[in-house]
Write an enzyme that holds these catalytic residues in place. Sequence first.
Site, PDB file in Angstrom:
ATOM      1  N   GLY A 199      32.415  82.876 -31.566  1.00  0.00           N
ATOM      2  CA  GLY A 199      32.192  81.929 -30.648  1.00  0.00           C
ATOM      3  C   GLY A 199      33.429  81.399 -30.151  1.00  0.00           C
ATOM      4  N   LYS A 235      27.248  78.333 -44.927  1.00  0.00           N
ATOM      5  CA  LYS A 235      29.063  77.907 -45.209  1.00  0.00           C
ATOM      6  C   LYS A 235      29.702  77.997 -46.474  1.00  0.00           C
ATOM      7  CE  LYS A 235      29.671  76.846 -40.368  1.00  0.00           C
ATOM      8  NZ  LYS A 235      30.698  78.042 -39.765  1.00  0.00           N
ATOM      9  N   TYR A 275      22.658  75.414 -42.399  1.00  0.00           N
ATOM     10  CA  TYR A 275      24.529  75.142 -42.389  1.00  0.00           C
ATOM     11  C   TYR A 275      25.176  74.616 -43.787  1.00  0.00           C
ATOM     12  CZ  TYR A 275      28.405  74.611 -39.572  1.00  0.00           C
ATOM     13  OH  TYR A 275      29.871  73.892 -39.435  1.00  0.00           O
TER      14      TYR A 275
END
Length: 249
Positions: free
Chosen positions: A9, A154, A150
């Site tokens: 990324g 995480k 998300y």
Amino acid sequence: MTRTAIVTGAARGIGAATARRLASDGHAVAVLDLDEAHCAETVAAIADAGGEAIAIGANVADAAAVADAVARVEAELGAPTILVNNAGIIRDNLLFKMTEDDWDSVLSVHLRGAFLMSRAVQVHQVKAGWGRVVNLSSTSALGNRGQANYAAAKAGMQGFTKTLALELGRYGVTANAIAPGFIVTDMTRSTAERMGIGFDDFIAGAAAEIPVGRAGYPDDIAAAASFFCSDEAGFVSGQVLYVAGGPRA
């Protein structure tokens, strides 16, 4: 000592800043993102500063693509012993609006991607008897409205990190996680747009809630990654560092 690092990324934002920082630390860096062409700016910035970098396009959630990418890194830069798992996407929505694809895509890129990359790179780390894995978590791991997918991803990154630390420590490999708070990136800009808030107002509102009185920037995260990837951090493993300008309530 020059080593080979992979940052996923890394076309922009935190990943790009981390790739530049690791290059400035003297490492050769593979700048990996979904679209190889999008990595050109990061690679150019590293080259302009006198560093060594290559661009690689790969979907971190695709096992074959990961294997090919790591093999290419070994052939062009040398065996990778530093890995920063930063690749991620957001598909925010409240639970009752969240689709299965919203859930699956976020978990796949974050968790499957980190798993596949770590599995591929650990072969080289174990052989070298030295390695560093840095996984990007988030303060959202503690829970955040509209981010069930998300937040789960995480939080999973933290458990994954601690398990890598337990399994790989005997081979000279450390694994740590960084949990950023509010960081000024294209991702937070898109969140502001989705909420119908001007980006400057969005940043100001976030900064007002942060004890140090400012928003974070990608270089703040890159600095933490630099430490975790250093020789000096050899006795630090399985840790989660919240880089958020203060404690999260």
